[in-house]
Design an enzyme around this catalytic site. Structure first.
Site, short mmCIF file in Angstrom:
data_model
loop_
_atom_site.label_atom_id
_atom_site.label_comp_id
_atom_site.label_asym_id
_atom_site.label_seq_id
_atom_site.Cartn_x
_atom_site.Cartn_y
_atom_site.Cartn_z
N GLY A 130 0.72 -1.08 -0.08
CA GLY A 130 0.07 0.05 -0.08
C GLY A 130 0.82 1.31 -0.12
N LYS A 131 0.14 2.43 -0.27
CA LYS A 131 0.75 3.63 -0.31
C LYS A 131 0.07 4.38 1.10
CE LYS A 131 0.71 4.05 -5.16
NZ LYS A 131 0.17 4.93 -6.38
N GLY A 132 1.13 5.12 1.70
CA GLY A 132 0.33 6.10 2.60
C GLY A 132 0.91 7.45 2.15
N TYR A 178 3.12 9.17 3.55
CA TYR A 178 4.69 9.44 3.60
C TYR A 178 5.52 8.42 2.82
CZ TYR A 178 3.60 12.10 7.86
OH TYR A 178 3.05 12.97 8.49
N GLY A 179 5.06 7.35 2.46
CA GLY A 179 5.68 6.38 1.53
C GLY A 179 4.98 5.28 1.04
N LYS A 190 8.41 -0.42 5.23
CA LYS A 190 8.12 0.92 4.73
C LYS A 190 9.14 1.54 4.27
CE LYS A 190 4.71 4.21 6.92
NZ LYS A 190 4.13 4.43 8.23
N ASP A 196 -3.10 9.67 15.87
CA ASP A 196 -3.95 9.19 14.42
C ASP A 196 -4.57 7.88 14.44
OD1 ASP A 196 -4.67 9.60 11.94
OD2 ASP A 196 -2.71 9.14 11.01
N1 LIG Z 1 3.00 -4.04 8.87
C1 LIG Z 1 2.09 -4.09 7.93
N2 LIG Z 1 1.59 -5.20 7.36
C2 LIG Z 1 0.91 -5.24 6.48
N3 LIG Z 1 0.15 -4.20 5.64
C3 LIG Z 1 0.71 -2.91 5.84
C4 LIG Z 1 1.76 -2.85 7.06
N4 LIG Z 1 2.17 -1.45 7.24
C5 LIG Z 1 1.29 -1.07 6.26
N5 LIG Z 1 0.56 -1.78 5.37
C6 LIG Z 1 -0.13 -1.49 4.35
O1 LIG Z 1 0.38 -0.27 3.68
C7 LIG Z 1 -0.48 0.89 3.55
C8 LIG Z 1 0.26 2.21 3.87
O2 LIG Z 1 0.79 2.13 5.19
P1 LIG Z 1 1.33 3.44 5.88
O3 LIG Z 1 1.30 3.32 7.25
O4 LIG Z 1 2.42 3.85 5.01
O5 LIG Z 1 0.00 4.48 5.57
P2 LIG Z 1 -1.27 4.85 5.97
O6 LIG Z 1 -1.37 4.42 7.51
O7 LIG Z 1 -2.24 3.94 5.16
O8 LIG Z 1 -1.44 6.26 5.71
P3 LIG Z 1 -0.74 7.57 6.62
O9 LIG Z 1 0.55 7.05 7.25
O10 LIG Z 1 -0.60 8.46 5.42
O11 LIG Z 1 -1.74 7.72 7.71
C9 LIG Z 1 -1.54 0.52 4.64
O12 LIG Z 1 -2.81 0.86 4.43
C10 LIG Z 1 -1.64 -1.00 4.69
O13 LIG Z 1 -2.43 -1.43 3.66
#
Ligand SMILES: Nc1ncnc2c1ncn2[C@@H]1O[C@H](COP(=O)(O)OP(=O)(O)OP(=O)(O)O)[C@@H](O)[C@H]1O
Length: 696
Positions: free
Chosen positions: A223-225, A227-228, A245, A489
Site C-alpha cells: 500500500g501507499k501511505g 509518507y511512503g 515501509k 492518528d
Molecule cells: N505492517 C504492515 N503489514 C501489512 N500491511 C501494511 C503494514 N504496514 C502498512 N501496510 C499497508 O500499507 C499501507 C500504507 O501504510 P502506511 O502506514 O504507510 O500509510 P497509511 O497508514 O495507510 O497512511 P498514512 O501513513 O498516510 O496515515 C496500509 O494501508 C496497509 O495496507
C-alpha cells in the site's frame, strides 16, 4: 562541484539568487575572505561538506577512532563557527555515508570524463569564518600554488588541503586527542582520493551497499501511505516475510528533527497490541523503479497536480511533511502536503500528494546545475555576475584566471561544461522501517464486514468486537500510561490485524468475511487475530507543547479529520489539547468503537452517522439495545477534561465483564477441540482403510 545551494526544488529563484549573492560577496578580490556574517548553509550543503570531511578523515587516519576524533574536532570547530548545527551527529551518519558514496561516484564520472582536475579549484573556494575556516585564509598554506596567474595543479591542491587539515590537527588544544596530532596527514590516502589515475575508488570509500536489496526479496507492494510505500519483502537469511515501509526523504525533512521519529518510537515499544518493529535504516534507493510516480522527484509535481486535492471533503487533510502538521489553508500551503482521501465506499483510502517539495533525490542537490550554467554563461560573457558595493565579483574574461578562486565555476571547467554533466545521483534517499507483516487492516476488515451486516450486529458478533476494542484499548493504555505518548492518528486504517493462534496474548476470534455478499444461513469461518496499533508517524510525547501546530503564524493540525478531536482543529482550544493530550486519542477511539459496533451501509450513511455522533446523537436502535456502550461512546466524545482515560474505560462493566472474555475463551477452546476432533477422525479413517487393506 556545482553549486548545491541553487536548488530549484526548495528555493524560489530570487531567494536563491540573493543567498548566492551573499555567499559570493563574502569572498575578497584576492582570494582572501571578507569576514561577513552569513546565513548558515542549508542542510544539504552542510551534509555534503561534512561527508567530504569525514571521508578525508577516514582516509588520513590509521584507526577508526582517530579518524572519528579528527572528524569530531573539525565538526565542533565548524559548529562553533556557526556553519553547521548537529549534522555531524550519528543521526545523520547514514546520510553522510550515502552522500560520500555519491560524491565518490561523481568523482569517478568526472575522472572518466577527464575533468577530474576541476575539484582542486574548489578546495580553494572553501568559505572562511572563525576557527577552522580561518585556517583556510592562511596564505602560507597555499604556498604550493601562490602564483595567482597559475591554476593550481592537482597535487598542489592535495598539498594545500593536507596542510589545512594538518594545521587544524596541530592547533588542536584537546589534550586527549586521539587523532594523530603530531603526525602529518597521511598523504597517500588523499593523493589516491584525488588522483586522476586512481580508478578504483571502491578501495577508498566505504560506499553503502543497499541493505534492502541485499537482505530482502521484494514480493509485492502492500500500500501507499501519506509518507511512503509499504512492501511485503522476504528476508533472505531468516526466510520470514516482513512489511517494509520506504519513506522517501525530502530535502526539508532531512533538516527536521522528526525525521526518524516513527522508527525511534517503534523501536522502544513492546506490547502485544502494538505493531512489532524490527529495524530501520537509511539508504539511497537501490535500483531504478518501473513505477514512474514512485520516488521520481522530477515527476512528483505532475503526479500531485493530477490528483484532486479535495475531491470529497471528508477526511481530507493537508500535512506539512517537515512539521508533520496539517495545513488547513490549502491555498497557502507551501511545502510537502499530503491529502488523505477516502473513496466513495470507504473501501480504501487513497492518499494524494501535493507538493512543491519533491522527494530528496541526490540529483536535486545538484539540480542547480542548469542555473549555475546560466550563471556561468553570464561570467563567460564578461558581464559582472553580481555588482555589490562592497565585494563585487567580476568574471571578466581577461581576469578570469586571476580570480579563479572567486568564481563559482572555473574557466577550465567552462569548456567541459559544453557537454552534459551527469546528475550527481538520480536516486532518492529513503528511510526504511522493517515491521511485522500483518494480514490486513481493521479498515479492510470492517469494509468487508459491512457488506454482510448493516445497523445492529448479532449479539455474538458484538461481543467479539467489544473484545477487539478492549485489546486496542490495552495498546493505547500502554502508550499513554507506560510510554507517555499520544498516537494522534488512531483510526481503523492504522490498526492492523495479525493472524494468530488462540493462545497468543491479545488475540481475538473474528469472522473472515469475504468480499462477496453473504447468505444468512451460510456459516462464516472465524480466525484468531491480534489487533496491533501501527503508523506512528504522528505520535508525540505527552509533554510536547504542540509548538509544531503554530508555525509561520498559521495554525496546523496533524491527524485525520473524521477522528480528530475538536480541540485539535481549533487554535482557541489548543491549551485544552495540550493539557489533556491523551484525550485526543480517546476521542478517536470513541468514533472507532461506534464503527466497530454499528456497520454502515454506505459512505454517505457513515458520514451522516459520524457527524450526528459528534453532535451527541446516536441511532435509536443502538441507544435501545446497547445503552451502556452508547453512554460510554458519548462520554468519550465529550469535552477533553471530561473524557475517561483508556484505563478508566477498561474498568467499565462493558470490558471488565468477564463474560465477554469467557465467551471468547470458550469459543477458542471449542475451536481447538473441533480441530483435534477433525484430526482424530482423519487418523481413524486412515487406520480403518489400513485394516481393510491388510485383512483383504
Ligand atoms: N505492517 C504492515 N503489514 C501489512 N500491511 C501494511 C503494514 N504496514 C502498512 N501496510 C499497508 O500499507 C499501507 C500504507 O501504510 P502506511 O502506514 O504507510 O500509510 P497509511 O497508514 O495507510 O497512511 P498514512 O501513513 O498516510 O496515515 C496500509 O494501508 C496497509 O495496507
Amino acid at each position: 562541484m556545482l553549486n548545491p545551494s541553487r536548488n530549484a526544488h526548495d528555493e524560489n529563484s530570487s531567494y536563491g539568487k540573493n543567498k548566492n549573492r551573499q555567499a559570493l560577496s563574502a569572498y575578497g578580490r584576492n582570494g582572501a575572505f571578507q569576514l561577513k556574517k552569513q546565513e548558515p548553509p542549508r542542510i544539504t550543503c552542510k551534509l555534503l561538506l561534512l561527508s567530504l570531511l569525514e571521508s578525508v578523515c577516514k582516509l588520513s587516519q590509521k584507526t577508526p577512532e582517530s579518524s572519528k576524533n579528527m572528524f569530531l574536532y573539525i565538526a565542533y570547530s565548524l559548529r562553533n563557527s556557526g556553519l553547521i548545527e548537529n549534522e555531524f551527529s550519528e543521526d545523520y551518519e547514514a546520510i553522510r555515508v550515502a552522500y560520500s558514496g555519491a560524491i565518490h561516484e561523481l568523482l569517478a564520472q568526472a575522472h572518466n570524463a577527464n575533468i577530474g582536475h576541476v575539484s582542486d579549484e574548489h578546495l580553494f573556494s572553501l568559505n572562511k569564518t572563525t576557527s577552522f575556516m580561518s585556517v583556510l585564509s592562511d596564505e602560507s598554506l597555499y604556498s604550493t600554488c601562490n602564483e595567482p596567474s597559475e591554476s593550481p595543479t592537482l597535487p598542489d591542491s592535495v598539498d594545500a588541503f593536507t596542510n589545512i587539515v594538518n594545521h587544524v590537527s596541530s592547533h588542536s588544544d584537546i589534550s586527549d586527542s586521539t587523532f594523530l596530532k603530531n603526525s602529518p596527514l597521511n598523504m597517500s590516502g588523499l593523493e589516491d582520493y584525488f588522483s586522476p589515475n586512481n580508478t578504483n575508488f571502491e578501495n577508498f570509500y566505504n560506499v553503502q551497499k543497499s541493505r534492502y536489496s541485499s537482505d530482502f526479496e521484494e514480493l509485492e507492494m502492500l500500500g501507499k501511505g501519506g509518507y511512503g510505500y509499504v512492501y511485503k519483502a522476504r528476508n533472505k537469511f531468516d526466510g520470514v516475510e516482513y512489511a517494509l515501509k520506504k519513506i522517501p526523504l525530502t530535502l526539508r525533512s532531512l533538516s527536521s528533527s522528526n525525521m526518524f521519529r516513527e522508527s525511534r518510537i517503534l523501536a522502544r515499544l513492546n506490547h502485544p497490541n502494538i505493531i512489532r518493529f524490527y529495524s530501520s535504516w537509511i539508504e539511497i534507493e537501490p535500483y531504478p523503479h518501473n513505477d514512474p510516480a514512485e520516488f521520481d522527484s522530477t515527476c512528483t509535481e505532475d503526479l500531485l497536480d493530477s490528483r484532486s486535492i479535495d475531491s470529497n471533503g471528508g477526511d481530507n487533510l493537508l500535512f506539512d511533511i517537515e512539521t508533520d502538521s496539517l495545513d488547513r489553508d490549502f491555498s497557502s500551503a507551501n511545502s510537502f502536503q499530503v491529502v488523505f482521501e477516502e473513496d466513495s465506499l470507504g473501501t480504501h483510502f487513497d492518499p494524494s500528494y501535493s507538493t512543491k517539495q519533491s522527494t530528496c533525490s541526490l540529483a536535486a542537490l545538484f539540480s542547480g546545475y542548469k542555473e549555475s550554467e546560466q550563471e556561468y554563461s553570464k561570467m563567460h560573457s564578461c558581464e559582472p555576475v553580481y555588482a555589490d558595493k562592497d565585494d563585487s565579483i567580476y568574471c571578466e574574461k581577461e581576469n578570469r584566471s586571476k580570480r579563479l578562486n572567486n568564481c563559482s565555476l572555473s574557466s577550465r571547467f567552462e569548456d567541459s561544461m559544453t557537454h552534459e554533466v551527469p546528475c550527481f545521483d538520480q536516486r532518492p534517499i529513503c528511510l526504511y522501517i522493517q515491521m511485522a507483516l500483518c494480514e490486513e487492516t481493521l479498515e479492510i476488515h470492517l469494509n468487508r464486514r459491512n457488506k454482510h451486516f448493516h445497523g445492529m450486529l448479532p449479539k455474538n458478533l458484538r461481543n467479539r468486537y467489544i473484545l477487539l476494542f478492549s485489546r486496542i484499548l490495552e495498546g493505547v493504555m500502554y502508550l499513554h500510561n507506560v510510554m507517555n505518548l499520544v498516537h494522534h492518528d488512531l483510526k481503523p486504517r492504522n490498526i492492523f490485524l495479525s493472524s494468530s493462534t488462540s493462545s497468543e496474548q491479545g488475540s481475538v476470534r473474528l469472522p473472515c468475511f469475504s468480499g462477496k455478499p453473504h447468505l444468512s444461513n451460510e456459516p462464516i469461518e472465524s480466525k484468531f487475530f491480534v489487533p496491533k496499533i501501527g503508523d506512528f508517524g504522528l505520535v508525540l510525547s505527552q509533554s510536547d507543547d504542540g509548538d509544531s501546530s503554530e508555525e509561520n503564524g498559521g495554525f496546523y493540525f496533524a491527524g485525520t479529520h473524521t477522528y480528530a478531536a475538536p480541540e485539535m482543529l481549533s487554535r482557541h482550544m489548543k491549551a485544552q489539547a495540550i493539557k489533556n493530550s491523551t484525550a485526543i486519542d480517546v476521542y478517536a477511539l470513541g468514533i472507532l468503537f461506534f464503527e466497530l459496533l454499528y456497520p454502515f451501509g454506505t459512505r454517505m450513511e457513515r458520514v451522516s452517522l459520524i457527524n450526528n455522533l459528534k453532535k451527541g446523537l446516536l441511532p435509536e436502535d443502538f441507544l435501545e439495545q446497547m445503552p451502556g456502550e452508547a453512554s460510554l461512546i458519548l462520554s468519550m466524545l465529550s469535552s477533553p477534561a471530561k473524557r475517561p482515560t483508556a484505563a478508566q474505560i477498561l474498568k467499565t462493566p462493558i470490558f471488565s465483564n468477564m463474560a465477554v472474555n469467557e465467551l471468547h475463551l470458550y469459543e477458542a477452546l471449542l475451536d481447538d477441540v473441533q480441530q483435534q476432533n477433525n484430526s482424530l477422525k482423519a487418523e481413524l479413517e486412515t487406520l480403518k482403510s489400513k485394516l481393510v487393506n491388510s485383512s483383504s
